[in-house]
Scaffold this active site. Structure first.
Site, PDB file in Angstrom:
ATOM      1  N   HIS A  52      -0.413   1.685  -9.172  1.00 25.11           N
ATOM      2  CA  HIS A  52      -1.053   0.512  -8.572  1.00 25.11           C
ATOM      3  C   HIS A  52      -2.531   0.498  -8.988  1.00 25.11           C
ATOM      4  O   HIS A  52      -3.127   1.558  -9.216  1.00 25.11           O
ATOM      5  CB  HIS A  52      -0.964   0.585  -7.042  1.00 25.11           C
ATOM      6  N   GLU A  54      -5.255   0.110  -7.320  1.00 27.95           N
ATOM      7  CA  GLU A  54      -6.168   0.889  -6.470  1.00 27.95           C
ATOM      8  C   GLU A  54      -6.084   2.380  -6.797  1.00 27.95           C
ATOM      9  O   GLU A  54      -7.104   3.072  -6.855  1.00 27.95           O
ATOM     10  CB  GLU A  54      -5.845   0.711  -4.977  1.00 27.95           C
ATOM     11  N   CYS A  82      -1.258  -1.601  -0.150  1.00 28.98           N
ATOM     12  CA  CYS A  82       0.009  -1.127   0.427  1.00 28.98           C
ATOM     13  C   CYS A  82      -0.252   0.171   1.206  1.00 28.98           C
ATOM     14  O   CYS A  82      -1.370   0.681   1.189  1.00 28.98           O
ATOM     15  CB  CYS A  82       1.015  -0.899  -0.709  1.00 28.98           C
ATOM     16  N   CYS A  85      -1.733   2.988  -1.063  1.00 26.21           N
ATOM     17  CA  CYS A  85      -3.132   2.775  -1.474  1.00 26.21           C
ATOM     18  C   CYS A  85      -4.082   2.830  -0.287  1.00 26.21           C
ATOM     19  O   CYS A  85      -5.199   3.348  -0.407  1.00 26.21           O
ATOM     20  CB  CYS A  85      -3.249   1.460  -2.247  1.00 26.21           C
TER      21      CYS A  85
END
EC number: 3.5.4.33
Lengths: 158, 158
Positions: A52, A54, A82, A85
């Site tokens: 992801h 992040e 999410c 993260c």
């Protein structure tokens, strides 16, 4: 540079993701008005659940700053983080998180659960909704294009 | 091999962490009775907030299996996963998680919050408490040693 400028940079990152066929999410980490990391979602390209925007940005920021505590840093991200993260934000002690669009399916700053409100050992400041419209639009456009492509593929098969 | 055997391997990983001065947490990922990844906590060595045993194991398993969905995998870990690692378990679609000791400060399978009970798009099976005593003891011994060393260091300074 302002929050708005940094979020626009995060949007540029998200656009790179979209151009590569990835769900368009982009992130920028800033400390003392300097950019320490930029990243975009690469889950499909890297074939990795951790890729992801992040997490990639936090990984780069730790490497750049030479430590696991990202004190004094602000993370700008186009989509509400999410649980993974948000947990990484807590673990890395990021001071402040500015996010754009809400994620009703996995967002863990406010949508599914306000994870940072629970008694962990760090509580970042959260500011949601910056350039929300632009960030959402990027995602809607991406998924619309994806549906069109799938439809085209399906009709070729007929 | 049984759950107990795999947890013993995770404990071996945790012991490597302790020997390197890291908080002793170890993880093993298994699919079809084959080990696909092992890892131990390396947060201080790597100077990286993401270097928890579970995340390193998930990263390796994705690389080994060539995809971000770890269907059919079981993760064995000596300590209840934190929010970041529980989120990564959800994201990587790991089927089942077997953990040892509880983590009252950051554990996000049951202690601080039962994160997998919230409506995310995947819900792993959780089984806590396997070899809990051994896993806890490793952590207690590590922190006791750490306190002793710090005390020694402080007295040298006098």
């Amino acid at each position: 540079m302002t929050d708005l400028d940094y979020m626009e940079l995060a949007i540029e990152q998200a656009k790179i993701a979209a151009s590569l066929g990835e769900v368009p999410v982009g992130a920028v980490i800033v400390k003392n008005d300097s950019i320490v990391a930029t990243a975009y979602n690469r889950r499909e390209l890297d074939k990795n659940a951790l890729a992801h925007a992040e997490l990639l940005a936090i990984d780069r920021a730790c490497k750049r700053l030479g430590g696991w505590r990202l004190f004094g840093c602000t993370l700008y991200v186009t989509l509400e983080p999410c649980p993974m993260c948000t947990g990484a934000i807590i673990n890395s002690r990021i001071d402040r998180v500015v996010y754009g669009a809400l994620d009703p399916k996995a967002g863990s700053c406010e949508s599914v659960i306000p994870l940072t409100e629970f008694p962990y050992n760090h509580k970042p400041i959260l500011e949601g909704g910056l350039l929300q419209q632009e960030c959402s639009q990027l995602l809607s456009d991406f998924f619309q294009q994806l549906r069109k492509k799938k439809l085209k593929k399906t009709s070729y098969k007929k």
